[in-house]
Write a protein that holds these residues in place. Structure first.
Motif, PDB file in Angstrom:
ATOM      1  N   UNK A 114     -54.499   2.584 -26.804  1.00 34.21           N
ATOM      2  CA  UNK A 114     -55.804   3.223 -26.751  1.00 34.21           C
ATOM      3  C   UNK A 114     -56.097   4.067 -27.970  1.00 34.21           C
ATOM      4  N   UNK A 115     -55.053   4.493 -28.677  1.00 29.54           N
ATOM      5  CA  UNK A 115     -55.207   5.298 -29.884  1.00 29.54           C
ATOM      6  C   UNK A 115     -54.453   4.682 -31.056  1.00 29.54           C
ATOM      7  N   UNK A 116     -53.254   4.201 -30.795  1.00 33.69           N
ATOM      8  CA  UNK A 116     -52.417   3.568 -31.808  1.00 33.69           C
ATOM      9  C   UNK A 116     -52.486   2.060 -31.593  1.00 33.69           C
ATOM     10  N   UNK A 117     -52.799   1.330 -32.640  1.00 34.54           N
ATOM     11  CA  UNK A 117     -52.909  -0.121 -32.523  1.00 34.54           C
ATOM     12  C   UNK A 117     -52.022  -0.833 -33.523  1.00 34.54           C
ATOM     13  N   UNK A 118     -51.536  -2.003 -33.137  1.00 32.65           N
ATOM     14  CA  UNK A 118     -50.698  -2.824 -34.003  1.00 32.65           C
ATOM     15  C   UNK A 118     -51.274  -4.236 -34.117  1.00 32.65           C
ATOM     16  N   UNK A 144     -46.312   2.881 -26.317  1.00 34.13           N
ATOM     17  CA  UNK A 144     -46.257   3.615 -25.051  1.00 34.13           C
ATOM     18  C   UNK A 144     -47.646   4.060 -24.620  1.00 34.13           C
ATOM     19  N   UNK A 145     -48.044   3.685 -23.404  1.00 35.33           N
ATOM     20  CA  UNK A 145     -49.364   4.032 -22.891  1.00 35.33           C
ATOM     21  C   UNK A 145     -49.543   5.525 -22.692  1.00 35.33           C
ATOM     22  N   UNK A 146     -48.448   6.254 -22.584  1.00 33.34           N
ATOM     23  CA  UNK A 146     -48.508   7.673 -22.221  1.00 33.34           C
ATOM     24  C   UNK A 146     -48.060   8.625 -23.325  1.00 33.34           C
ATOM     25  N   UNK A 147     -47.523   8.092 -24.414  1.00 27.11           N
ATOM     26  CA  UNK A 147     -47.003   8.924 -25.488  1.00 27.11           C
ATOM     27  C   UNK A 147     -47.282   8.266 -26.835  1.00 27.11           C
ATOM     28  N   UNK A 148     -47.442   9.059 -27.908  1.00 26.92           N
ATOM     29  CA  UNK A 148     -47.720   8.484 -29.231  1.00 26.92           C
ATOM     30  C   UNK A 148     -46.449   7.970 -29.910  1.00 26.92           C
ATOM     31  N   UNK A 177     -49.879  -0.843 -38.644  1.00 23.55           N
ATOM     32  CA  UNK A 177     -50.094   0.279 -37.733  1.00 23.55           C
ATOM     33  C   UNK A 177     -51.459   0.893 -38.022  1.00 23.55           C
ATOM     34  N   UNK A 178     -52.247   1.095 -36.976  1.00 25.91           N
ATOM     35  CA  UNK A 178     -53.553   1.732 -37.107  1.00 25.91           C
ATOM     36  C   UNK A 178     -53.662   2.866 -36.096  1.00 25.91           C
ATOM     37  N   UNK A 179     -54.594   3.753 -36.342  1.00 28.19           N
ATOM     38  CA  UNK A 179     -54.839   4.868 -35.425  1.00 28.19           C
ATOM     39  C   UNK A 179     -56.326   5.202 -35.481  1.00 28.19           C
ATOM     40  N   UNK A 213     -62.664  -2.995 -35.075  1.00 23.46           N
ATOM     41  CA  UNK A 213     -61.872  -2.050 -34.286  1.00 23.46           C
ATOM     42  C   UNK A 213     -60.742  -1.510 -35.160  1.00 23.46           C
ATOM     43  N   UNK A 214     -59.542  -1.373 -34.607  1.00 24.80           N
ATOM     44  CA  UNK A 214     -58.383  -0.962 -35.414  1.00 24.80           C
ATOM     45  C   UNK A 214     -57.485  -2.163 -35.693  1.00 24.80           C
ATOM     46  N   UNK A 215     -58.084  -3.374 -35.673  1.00 25.21           N
ATOM     47  CA  UNK A 215     -57.297  -4.595 -35.791  1.00 25.21           C
ATOM     48  C   UNK A 215     -57.696  -5.464 -36.979  1.00 25.21           C
ATOM     49  N   UNK A 216     -58.315  -4.874 -37.989  1.00 25.48           N
ATOM     50  CA  UNK A 216     -58.610  -5.643 -39.202  1.00 25.48           C
ATOM     51  C   UNK A 216     -57.298  -5.978 -39.918  1.00 25.48           C
ATOM     52  N   UNK A 217     -57.311  -7.053 -40.695  1.00 27.47           N
ATOM     53  CA  UNK A 217     -56.106  -7.517 -41.386  1.00 27.47           C
ATOM     54  C   UNK A 217     -56.414  -7.737 -42.859  1.00 27.47           C
ATOM     55  N   UNK A 218     -55.354  -7.927 -43.636  1.00 21.87           N
ATOM     56  CA  UNK A 218     -55.562  -8.229 -45.051  1.00 21.87           C
ATOM     57  C   UNK A 218     -55.928  -9.707 -45.223  1.00 21.87           C
ATOM     58  N   UNK A 219     -56.439 -10.017 -46.399  1.00 27.46           N
ATOM     59  CA  UNK A 219     -56.908 -11.380 -46.637  1.00 27.46           C
ATOM     60  C   UNK A 219     -56.845 -11.653 -48.142  1.00 27.46           C
ATOM     61  N   UNK A 220     -55.954 -12.528 -48.582  1.00 28.23           N
ATOM     62  CA  UNK A 220     -55.840 -12.805 -50.025  1.00 28.23           C
ATOM     63  C   UNK A 220     -56.983 -13.659 -50.564  1.00 28.23           C
TER      64      UNK A 220
END
Length: 756
Positions: free
Chosen positions: A85-89, A178-182, A103-105, A355-362
């Motif tokens: 919900x806050x930290x995304x991979x 972790x859903x409950x901890x960062x 890692x995104x936040x 969102x927090x899920x953008x990626x790189x693109x060559x």
């Protein structure tokens, strides 16, 4: 060429507020659905859920939509999302067997580089990645010819499991936030002892402004610190992370490695963002965070994490059966809800453009004619600002989904923006109230937009505060949260109404004269635009109906005075049929975008719809709308469902929920469209449209199957206003196994299939 005749339609149903509120009473015959048996009372399942329901075995239903791949990588374009919900991979495996993740936040706001030329990227900050992490094992089973590989996203528990090799060479890697901890955890298990290496791979080190702390004892620590010449709202922000794990020892400043080979290894990564602290205090805080969370027993944390996600999935669900399209639409709906949950509980709202899920693109190309270039995962088209028209799409469906906690970052951001915007309105125009700009950074702000200012896309565009107020009114009706109503809803809605009341004059008949005012981005500086008129009617009538403990008689009397000064919606004719118009007067304004503003009276402001007066007028308008594009930010899937147009709604919804970006592997990373991939407003509009096909509400009335295809069956649970849940099945076009909680709300149910 269609002929257009402008008509002044009497505002008969809206000329008195109390009468206007009564239009919400049923026009459709009210059919009370009776069911045999009784409602089983069981414990509550998840934040925002109700206390009585029939619990479903949600796990097996979700398992059918787990995402599983048998080929690794090779790059972040082939990544799976996960988050708390806050930290995304973004998680993928390279062909050499290395596990990688970005890692995104939600609050990792950086500043544009000094030489940035893109104005959208320069203004509003950049929602950056914290970095990239690589996990390697030695010996690596994927290096063997013909080695087996499988990567699976397990939705119910929200974990990504990677299996490499078989037998004595088998290695399993498990990733979960972790859903409950960062904290991000990576667990390795192997048949034989292996060496595990974890490396920080950060493209911003050095010239990019990131710092890795040197010679840290058995940990990797890094951070990004915005410079002193950054925008004041970005200045003082520090974000970064700390990597450690029992048995891991320092190899260099960016690498940890197993002190000795082992069959099991735990890696923990602790992200942190602060504002206004020195780098030394940031380090102290992240060290304390790692120390406290690191003391939690792993299995206890895992069980709590799984319990949170189990509760989440029990808030609501839609599973469709019938054909291949039904199955792929279900997949899109489930995965979109999952992706939203992975990014929806942070400090700031979800960005529509990735969102927090953008990626790189060559090989990124801005358009088909532009030359390709390499971009990193900090880049997104349209930058860091929030467009209300795009952002709303992810938040309207949170209501029926019961994901009320995910709406709070949106509401809180605008609540924090309100005071400064109010001051600017006073400074610019010498009157009270406030509005929110259509395009705004997270700290808000307005530009002077007097009548003499040249027209543009979003300059004289005042609608967002009305739609946000409408959404907040719904949130209050769904949850009954009076604290929210007093501290958030009423300050924002009242400021918006005051702005419109004091900013605009009156015509010769004493009616409000909205001029100059954009009809969203489509028509600039026109006369009495339909979206704002519809929004004022919808919002003020609902404010007046609030309980007396929320708004006193004097306040309501002033709202009623203003309500009675509102003009009627503009109505004209096309092909001999009455239709809603986008603004009042001759329809000669140049169109600037691909929008149908006249249909804002259907959605988001719901003045027209099933069981409401003049339904045919709204249907006529929808049928002759100029723009019929699918996907991205278009509202057609919701508007079609709200008008009971089943075929149109199904076509738009299925398109949106299957519209995968071809350059990305994950099936719910939606195509770029007008925005940037993954395009979140595309998925949000698909969610909302599908929900509206199953269930709609009108006051206390609960309308079932208002636009449901006869060939589709379904199992569903959705939320409704007044702390209500609606659970049941659709089979052969009929509702079965219906459970309404609380049971007293059964009297408010209308089954459209029985009406028809």
């Amino acid at each position: 060429m269609r002929s257009i005749t402008v008509i002044n339609k009497p505002n008969s149903q809206l000329n008195n507020c109390r009468r206007a509120l009564r239009i919400l009473s049923a026009v459709l015959p009210l059919l009370i659905i009776s069911i045999k048996g009784h409602t089983q009372a069981v414990k509550s399942y998840g934040p925002g859920s109700r206390s009585a329901e029939t619990k479903s075995a949600i796990g097996p239903l979700l398992d059918a939509y787990n995402v599983s791949w048998d080929t690794p990588g090779p790059s972040s374009s082939q990544s799976m999302p996960t988050g708390n919900g806050d930290i995304g991979l973004n998680v993928w495996v390279e062909p050499n067997g290395d596990l990688c993740f970005l890692i995104a936040k939600t609050d990792a706001w950086g500043a544009a580089a000094p030489g940035e030329k893109n104005s959208w990227i320069k203004a509003g900050g950049i929602l950056m990645k914290l970095g990239k992490v690589r996990v390697s094992v030695n010996p690596n089973p994927l290096l063997d010819p013909g080695a087996k590989f499988r990567q699976i996203l397990r939705l119910h528990d929200n974990e990504i499991v990677v299996n490499e090799g078989t037998g004595e060479k088998a290695v399993q890697l498990r990733v979960w936030v972790d859903a409950n901890h960062p904290v991000i955890r990576v667990e390795s298990k192997s048949a034989k002892p292996v060496i595990v290496k974890v490396t920080l791979d950060n493209w911003r080190l050095g010239a990019g402004g990131d710092t890795v702390l040197s010679k840290r004892a058995n940990q990797v620590t890094w951070y990004h610190q915005n410079t002193d010449d950054a925008d004041p709202h970005l200045r003082g922000i520090i974000f970064g992370g700390l990597i450690k794990g029992n048995g891991l020892v320092r190899k260099d400043d960016t690498t940890l490695q197993s002190g000795r080979a082992a069959k099991a290894q735990l890696i923990a990564i602790y992200p942190l963002t602060t504002k206004g602290l020195s780098d030394r205090k940031w380090l102290s805080q992240i060290s304390n965070q790692a120390g406290q969370i690191g003391q939690l027993p792993l299995e206890q944390a895992r069980q709590a994490h799984r319990q949170w996600w189990d509760q989440f999935w029990h808030r609501s669900w839609i599973f469709i059966k019938g054909d291949g399209l039904a199955d792929s639409t279900t997949r899109g709906y489930v995965l979109q809800r999952f992706v939203t949950a992975c990014a929806g509980r942070g400090a700031y709202p979800i960005k529509f453009n990735g969102s927090i899920f953008v990626v790189d693109n060559p090989r990124y190309q801005q358009n088909a004619k532009s030359q390709g270039r390499s971009i990193d995962a900090d880049f997104r088209e349209w930058g860091g600002q929030y467009w209300m028209q795009n952002t709303r799409a992810m938040y309207w469906p949170r209501l029926m989904a019961g994901d009320f906690d995910e709406m709070l970052p949106l509401f809180n951001m605008y609540k924090q923006i309100l005071p400064d915007n109010t001051k600017q309105v006073k400074e610019f125009y010498h009157h009270g109230g406030a509005y929110f700009a259509e395009t705004s950074p997270f700290w808000g702000g307005l530009l002077y937009m007097g009548p003499e200012v040249k027209e543009n896309w979003t300059g004289h565009y005042f609608t967002p505060i009305l739609e946000l107020s409408m959404m907040m009114l719904d949130y209050y009706e769904y949850t009954g949260d009076q604290k929210f109503a007093k501290e958030t809803l009423l300050p924002i809605a009242s400021a918006g109404i005051q702005f419109f009341d004091q900013h605009f004059g009156r015509d010769a008949q004493g009616k409000l004269l909205l001029d100059p005012d954009n009809s969203i981005e489509m028509f600039w500086k026109v006369h009495n635009p339909a979206p704002d008129i519809a929004g004022l009617h919808a919002v003020i009538s609902r404010l007046i109906a609030l309980p007396d403990n929320l708004a006193d008689g004097k306040t309501k009397a002033d709202w009623l005075r203003f309500y009675n000064e509102l003009p009627a919606l503009p109505v004209g004719e096309k092909d001999g049929k009455p239709v809603l118009l986008p603004y009042t007067g001759p329809q000669t304004a140049q169109g600037r975008n691909l929008e149908n503003p006249e249909l804002y009276a259907v959605y988001p402001f719901r003045l027209y719809g099933l069981g409401k007066p003049d339904l045919q007028l709204a249907i006529n308008t929808f049928n002759v709308r100029k723009f019929k594009d699918k996907g991205c930010w278009v509202q057609d899937p919701i508007q079609a469902a709200m008008l009971g147009l089943t075929d149109d709604a199904q076509a738009y919804v299925t398109f949106a929920l299957t519209r995968k970006e071809p350059t990305l592997k994950f099936p719910a990373f939606w195509a770029t469209g007008h925005d940037y991939a993954p395009d979140e407003d595309n998925g949000g509009n698909g969610e909302n449209g599908l929900q509206q096909m199953l269930l709609q509400t009108d006051g206390k009335k609960i309308i079932l199957l208002p636009a449901w295809p006869k060939g589709w069956s379904a199992d569903f649970k959705l939320n409704a206003p007044y702390n209500t849940t609606v659970q049941g099945s659709v089979k052969n076009g009929k509702i079965t196994n219906l459970v309404i909680t609380p049971a007293s709300r059964m009297a408010d149910v209308v089954d459209v299939t029985k009406v028809n």
